[in-house]
Design a protein around this motif. Structure first.
Motif, PDB file in Angstrom:
ATOM      1  N   GLY A  27      18.411 -23.321  36.072  1.00  0.00           N
ATOM      2  CA  GLY A  27      19.012 -24.245  37.029  1.00  0.00           C
ATOM      3  C   GLY A  27      20.273 -24.889  36.515  1.00  0.00           C
ATOM      4  N   GLU A  28      20.824 -24.374  35.429  1.00  0.00           N
ATOM      5  CA  GLU A  28      22.075 -24.850  34.850  1.00  0.00           C
ATOM      6  C   GLU A  28      22.919 -23.636  34.482  1.00  0.00           C
ATOM      7  N   LYS A  29      24.256 -23.810  34.528  1.00  0.00           N
ATOM      8  CA  LYS A  29      25.137 -22.732  34.095  1.00  0.00           C
ATOM      9  C   LYS A  29      25.353 -22.867  32.589  1.00  0.00           C
ATOM     10  N   LEU A  30      24.568 -22.132  31.829  1.00  0.00           N
ATOM     11  CA  LEU A  30      24.627 -22.208  30.371  1.00  0.00           C
ATOM     12  C   LEU A  30      25.321 -21.003  29.757  1.00  0.00           C
ATOM     13  N   SER A  31      25.252 -19.857  30.408  1.00  0.00           N
ATOM     14  CA  SER A  31      25.817 -18.615  29.874  1.00  0.00           C
ATOM     15  C   SER A  31      26.962 -18.136  30.750  1.00  0.00           C
ATOM     16  N   ILE A  32      27.973 -17.544  30.116  1.00  0.00           N
ATOM     17  CA  ILE A  32      29.099 -16.972  30.843  1.00  0.00           C
ATOM     18  C   ILE A  32      28.625 -15.846  31.749  1.00  0.00           C
ATOM     19  N   VAL A  33      29.144 -15.836  32.976  1.00  0.00           N
ATOM     20  CA  VAL A  33      28.842 -14.754  33.913  1.00  0.00           C
ATOM     21  C   VAL A  33      30.164 -14.185  34.423  1.00  0.00           C
ATOM     22  N   THR A  34      30.517 -12.965  34.026  1.00  0.00           N
ATOM     23  CA  THR A  34      31.680 -12.272  34.571  1.00  0.00           C
ATOM     24  C   THR A  34      31.311 -10.804  34.749  1.00  0.00           C
ATOM     25  N   ALA A  35      32.221 -10.050  35.366  1.00  0.00           N
ATOM     26  CA  ALA A  35      31.985  -8.620  35.577  1.00  0.00           C
ATOM     27  C   ALA A  35      32.247  -7.808  34.312  1.00  0.00           C
ATOM     28  N   LYS A  36      32.784  -8.441  33.278  1.00  0.00           N
ATOM     29  CA  LYS A  36      33.099  -7.725  32.042  1.00  0.00           C
ATOM     30  C   LYS A  36      31.876  -7.657  31.139  1.00  0.00           C
ATOM     31  N   ILE A  55       9.085 -23.907  29.067  1.00  0.00           N
ATOM     32  CA  ILE A  55       9.602 -22.558  28.839  1.00  0.00           C
ATOM     33  C   ILE A  55      10.935 -22.671  28.117  1.00  0.00           C
ATOM     34  N   VAL A  56      11.044 -22.020  26.981  1.00  0.00           N
ATOM     35  CA  VAL A  56      12.300 -21.990  26.232  1.00  0.00           C
ATOM     36  C   VAL A  56      12.907 -20.597  26.398  1.00  0.00           C
ATOM     37  N   TYR A  57      13.808 -20.479  27.378  1.00  0.00           N
ATOM     38  CA  TYR A  57      14.485 -19.199  27.602  1.00  0.00           C
ATOM     39  C   TYR A  57      15.590 -19.008  26.563  1.00  0.00           C
ATOM     40  N   SER A  58      15.852 -17.761  26.185  1.00  0.00           N
ATOM     41  CA  SER A  58      16.993 -17.417  25.338  1.00  0.00           C
ATOM     42  C   SER A  58      17.758 -16.279  25.969  1.00  0.00           C
ATOM     43  N   ASP A  59      19.042 -16.519  26.259  1.00  0.00           N
ATOM     44  CA  ASP A  59      19.926 -15.428  26.652  1.00  0.00           C
ATOM     45  C   ASP A  59      20.503 -14.818  25.386  1.00  0.00           C
ATOM     46  N   THR A  60      20.674 -13.511  25.372  1.00  0.00           N
ATOM     47  CA  THR A  60      21.166 -12.818  24.179  1.00  0.00           C
ATOM     48  C   THR A  60      22.294 -11.859  24.551  1.00  0.00           C
TER      49      THR A  60
END
Length: 293
Positions: A27-36, A55-60
């Motif tokens: 529910g927060e913009k924490l990670s970069i989101v682009t088409a690249k 829940i502790v999510y991790s983006d990698t």
């Protein structure tokens, strides 16, 4: 009911929607989101608290074959995430070749922890394609739970959440309830600038850049931020700055607007550009930028 808590680590190939899924679930913009591709370079945690769970999510970073030390360190983040997960969210989609980076599928098949395969982007595929992908992943990972979804359209995210909660181990919370990420404001300022570089420049330029926030001062009414964009060659420095400084000004303005929205506070931003030919290979520099312990 016993309290549940655990680390839910999101892995997958580049451009399958891992960061979009992470942001939607938190529910927060924490990670970069682009088409690249390769937009996520760090391991970024996002924390969600419920009445009887955390829940502790991790983006990698996206899985790739490393060509230089920075990319090797990015893959170290992925391997660490596989090793310390309570649950793995493996994100694929209906577009990529499913047998890409097959060695990681083999790793997942050998894990003792639960694996949830999210087949993303079903909103841009036909029913037959989706059914075929679900069947394929059930054959590849028979013990995994397979869930079709669209992170962009927020379709079936409730099913992912329910499945994650069901598979969480019983445990007290790892973080305070008011914590929503492990990163500080300096990190997000640098990522916002890097996102604008990804959006505003073409070809190899974004992949040769690194951003360092040198000064971050909080006043009563605004944040005063000074940041350096590192590039690898003088020619890249000229492209980042642009004619008469126009390109750098555009990047700075867009970054400031995004920061003010993210921080909910006025921002005064100064950007500088420096050349560092070896930053992607130098352990000292990579450690400074947070890519090495």
């Amino acid at each position: 009911m016993a309290h549940k808590s655990g680390f839910v680590n999101i892995i997958g190939n580049p451009n399958v929607g891992k960061s979009t899924l992470m942001n939607a679930m938190v529910g927060e913009k924490l990670s970069i989101v682009t088409a690249k591709a390769q937009t996520t370079r760090h391991r970024i945690m996002g924390i969600v608290n419920g009445e009887d769970y955390q829940i502790v999510y991790s983006d990698t970073p996206g899985i790739l074959k490393p060509n230089y030390r920075l990319q090797q360190n990015m893959m170290d983040f992925v391997d660490t995430a596989i090793g310390d997960a309570d649950i793995i969210l493996y994100v694929t989609d209906t577009i990529e070749k499913p047998d890409k980076n097959q060695e990681y599928i083999l790793k997942l098949s050998r894990l003792d922890c639960p694996v949830i395969v999210v087949v993303n982007k079903i909103d841009i595929s036909g029913q037959d394609e989706v059914v075929g992908m679900l069947r394929y992943w059930k054959e590849q990972l028979p013990k995994a739970t397979i869930i079709p979804a669209s992170a962009r359209e927020k379709f079936n995210l409730d099913t992912i959440l329910e499945t994650v909660i069901e598979k969480l181990p019983e445990s007290p919370s790892w973080f305070d309830e008011d914590t929503f990420t492990d990163k500080n404001l300096r990190f997000f300022a640098s990522e916002i600038i890097r996102e604008q570089i990804l959006l505003n420049y073409k070809e190899e330029i974004p992949y040769c850049c690194q951003v360092e926030v040198e000064s971050f001062k909080e006043g009563k009414e605004r944040y005063d931020i000074s940041a350096v964009i590192y590039v690898m060659r003088e020619s890249q420095k000229g492209i980042i700055i642009g004619k008469g400084g126009s390109a750098l000004k555009k990047t700075g303005t867009a970054s400031r607007v995004e920061m003010e929205d993210f921080f909910q506070k006025k921002v005064f931003l100064q950007l500088f550009v420096k050349v560092d030919p070896d930053w992607r290979e130098s352990r000292k520099e990579l450690r400074k930028f947070g890519y090495e312990e």
